[in-house]
Design a protein around this motif. Structure first.
Motif, PDB file in Angstrom:
ATOM      1  N   VAL A   1      47.282  40.048  50.119  1.00  0.00           N
ATOM      2  CA  VAL A   1      47.775  39.417  48.885  1.00  0.00           C
ATOM      3  C   VAL A   1      46.638  39.258  47.881  1.00  0.00           C
ATOM      4  N   LEU A   2      45.498  38.754  48.334  1.00  0.00           N
ATOM      5  CA  LEU A   2      44.353  38.566  47.441  1.00  0.00           C
ATOM      6  C   LEU A   2      43.813  39.902  46.937  1.00  0.00           C
ATOM      7  N   SER A   3      43.834  40.913  47.776  1.00  0.00           N
ATOM      8  CA  SER A   3      43.401  42.248  47.345  1.00  0.00           C
ATOM      9  C   SER A   3      44.316  42.786  46.251  1.00  0.00           C
ATOM     10  N   PHE A   4      45.617  42.618  46.438  1.00  0.00           N
ATOM     11  CA  PHE A   4      46.574  43.059  45.417  1.00  0.00           C
ATOM     12  C   PHE A   4      46.358  42.301  44.105  1.00  0.00           C
ATOM     13  N   LEU A   5      46.144  41.000  44.197  1.00  0.00           N
ATOM     14  CA  LEU A   5      45.892  40.213  42.988  1.00  0.00           C
ATOM     15  C   LEU A   5      44.580  40.638  42.315  1.00  0.00           C
ATOM     16  N   ALA A   6      43.564  40.948  43.114  1.00  0.00           N
ATOM     17  CA  ALA A   6      42.302  41.439  42.545  1.00  0.00           C
ATOM     18  C   ALA A   6      42.528  42.750  41.805  1.00  0.00           C
ATOM     19  N   MET A   7      43.369  43.617  42.375  1.00  0.00           N
ATOM     20  CA  MET A   7      43.671  44.892  41.719  1.00  0.00           C
ATOM     21  C   MET A   7      44.406  44.668  40.401  1.00  0.00           C
ATOM     22  N   THR A   8      45.330  43.713  40.366  1.00  0.00           N
ATOM     23  CA  THR A   8      46.058  43.467  39.114  1.00  0.00           C
ATOM     24  C   THR A   8      45.193  42.744  38.086  1.00  0.00           C
ATOM     25  N   ALA A   9      44.185  42.046  38.531  1.00  0.00           N
ATOM     26  CA  ALA A   9      43.286  41.381  37.587  1.00  0.00           C
ATOM     27  C   ALA A   9      42.261  42.359  37.026  1.00  0.00           C
ATOM     28  N   SER A  10      41.690  43.181  37.911  1.00  0.00           N
ATOM     29  CA  SER A  10      40.648  44.110  37.483  1.00  0.00           C
ATOM     30  C   SER A  10      40.534  45.262  38.481  1.00  0.00           C
ATOM     31  N   PRO A  11      40.911  46.461  38.080  1.00  0.00           N
ATOM     32  CA  PRO A  11      40.755  47.603  38.987  1.00  0.00           C
ATOM     33  C   PRO A  11      39.301  47.823  39.416  1.00  0.00           C
ATOM     34  N   LEU A  12      38.346  47.498  38.553  1.00  0.00           N
ATOM     35  CA  LEU A  12      36.936  47.651  38.912  1.00  0.00           C
ATOM     36  C   LEU A  12      36.552  46.672  40.019  1.00  0.00           C
ATOM     37  N   ALA A  13      36.985  45.432  39.914  1.00  0.00           N
ATOM     38  CA  ALA A  13      36.711  44.458  40.975  1.00  0.00           C
ATOM     39  C   ALA A  13      37.359  44.900  42.282  1.00  0.00           C
ATOM     40  N   PHE A  14      38.551  45.460  42.196  1.00  0.00           N
ATOM     41  CA  PHE A  14      39.231  45.975  43.394  1.00  0.00           C
ATOM     42  C   PHE A  14      38.437  47.128  44.007  1.00  0.00           C
ATOM     43  N   ALA A  15      37.885  47.987  43.178  1.00  0.00           N
ATOM     44  CA  ALA A  15      37.074  49.097  43.684  1.00  0.00           C
ATOM     45  C   ALA A  15      35.836  48.567  44.411  1.00  0.00           C
ATOM     46  N   PHE A  16      35.210  47.532  43.859  1.00  0.00           N
ATOM     47  CA  PHE A  16      34.066  46.920  44.534  1.00  0.00           C
ATOM     48  C   PHE A  16      34.486  46.275  45.857  1.00  0.00           C
ATOM     49  N   LEU A  17      35.678  45.686  45.885  1.00  0.00           N
ATOM     50  CA  LEU A  17      36.196  45.110  47.131  1.00  0.00           C
ATOM     51  C   LEU A  17      36.375  46.204  48.185  1.00  0.00           C
ATOM     52  N   LEU A  18      36.964  47.318  47.795  1.00  0.00           N
ATOM     53  CA  LEU A  18      37.155  48.438  48.725  1.00  0.00           C
ATOM     54  C   LEU A  18      35.804  48.946  49.241  1.00  0.00           C
ATOM     55  N   LEU A  19      34.842  49.028  48.356  1.00  0.00           N
ATOM     56  CA  LEU A  19      33.510  49.477  48.728  1.00  0.00           C
ATOM     57  C   LEU A  19      32.884  48.522  49.761  1.00  0.00           C
ATOM     58  N   ALA A  20      33.017  47.227  49.518  1.00  0.00           N
ATOM     59  CA  ALA A  20      32.447  46.234  50.451  1.00  0.00           C
ATOM     60  C   ALA A  20      33.153  46.268  51.803  1.00  0.00           C
ATOM     61  N   VAL A  21      34.462  46.391  51.782  1.00  0.00           N
ATOM     62  CA  VAL A  21      35.211  46.441  53.049  1.00  0.00           C
ATOM     63  C   VAL A  21      34.871  47.720  53.812  1.00  0.00           C
ATOM     64  N   ALA A  22      34.747  48.823  53.104  1.00  0.00           N
ATOM     65  CA  ALA A  22      34.396  50.087  53.766  1.00  0.00           C
ATOM     66  C   ALA A  22      32.976  50.029  54.332  1.00  0.00           C
ATOM     67  N   ALA A  23      32.075  49.380  53.626  1.00  0.00           N
ATOM     68  CA  ALA A  23      30.680  49.320  54.061  1.00  0.00           C
ATOM     69  C   ALA A  23      30.485  48.404  55.269  1.00  0.00           C
ATOM     70  N   PHE A  24      31.206  47.289  55.271  1.00  0.00           N
ATOM     71  CA  PHE A  24      30.986  46.300  56.339  1.00  0.00           C
ATOM     72  C   PHE A  24      32.093  46.280  57.371  1.00  0.00           C
ATOM     73  N   GLY A  25      33.115  47.125  57.147  1.00  0.00           N
ATOM     74  CA  GLY A  25      34.195  47.276  58.122  1.00  0.00           C
ATOM     75  C   GLY A  25      34.927  46.033  58.349  1.00  0.00           C
TER      76      GLY A  25
END
Length: 191
Positions: free
Chosen positions: A167-191
Motif C-alpha cells: 500500500v505504501l509503495s503504491f502511494l509512493a508511486m502516486t506521489a512521485s514516480p522518482l521516489a518510487f524508483a528509488f524505493l525499488l532500487l533500495a529494495v532490490a539492493a538490500f533484498g
C-alpha cells in the motif's frame, strides 16, 4: 475504548519513549520540522512553488480535472505529475504539508537507522534531518511526499508487514514516480 485499554496504551507509549531510538527519532523529526517550517515560511520560495500553487488553486477552484489548456499549451494536470500530492496540498496547505512530510521522513529515517545500527547512527539521523529540510528550497514537494511514503514502506518491509509495504509503495508511486524508483532500487539492493 475501555479504561484498561487506555491505561495499557499509555504504558506502551511511556515504554517506547524510554527507548533511546524513539527519542532520537523524535528529536530528528522535531529538528527537521522546525527547520522546514522556518525555510517554508521565512525562506525564499522554491523553484517549483509557483507551479504547485497554481495546480493547488486549480484543484480547489475546478476540482480534479485531467486536462488543462493553461499550462504549457495544454497537458494532463495531475496524471503526469502527482495525483496524490495536490489533493493533500488542497486539504492542509502546501507549506504545512511540506513541514509534516519532512518531519515524518526524518522520524522514520532515524528509526530505521537506529534500529539497524544503534547509537552510532545518531549523527547520520541528525544530518539527514537538516539536509532533508533543505528540499524546501527546491520545492520538490511531490518527491518529498513520495520519499516519506517510500521510507515508511521500507519500515513496513523491515517489520514484515507486506500488505502495508504494498500500500505504501503504491502511494509512493502516486506521489512521485522518482521516489518510487528509488524505493525499488533500495529494495532490490538490500533484498
Amino acid at each position: 475504548m475501555s479504561r484498561l485499554s487506555v491505561k495499557n496504551r499509555s504504558e506502551q507509549l511511556r515504554e517506547s519513549l524510554a527507548d533511546a531510538v524513539v527519542r532520537e527519532s523524535l528529536f530528528a523529526a522535531a529538528l527537521a520540522g522546525v527547520l522546514a517550517a522556518l525555510f517554508a515560511w521565512l525562506g525564499p520560495p522554491g523553484n517549483d512553488l509557483a507551479a504547485h500553487t497554481y495546480l493547488r488553486w486549480e484543484l480547489l477552484r475546478h476540482g480534479l480535472v485531467f486536462w488543462n489548456n493553461y499550462w504549457y499549451s495544454g497537458r494532463y494536470s495531475y496524471i503526469t505529475y502527482s495525483p496524490l500530492y495536490y489533493p493533500l496540498a488542497a486539504l492542509v496547505g502546501i507549506r504545512l504539508l511540506a513541514t509534516i512530510t519532512i518531519a515524518a521522513s526524518a522520524f522514520v529515517f532515524s528509526l530505521l537507522l537506529g534500529r539497524q545500527w544503534g547509537a552510532g547512527a545518531r549523527w547520520s539521523s541528525r544530518s539527514f534531518a537538516v539536509l532533508w529540510a533543505g528540499i524546501v528550497f527546491s520545492a520538490a514537494f511531490p518527491f518529498e511526499l513520495g520519499g516519506m511514503l517510500a521510507l515508511f514502506a521500507i519500515w513496513a518491509l523491515r517489520a514484515r508487514r507486506q500488505k502495508s509495504f504494498f500500500v505504501l509503495s503504491f502511494l509512493a508511486m502516486t506521489a512521485s514516480p522518482l521516489a518510487f524508483a528509488f524505493l525499488l532500487l533500495a529494495v532490490a539492493a538490500f533484498g
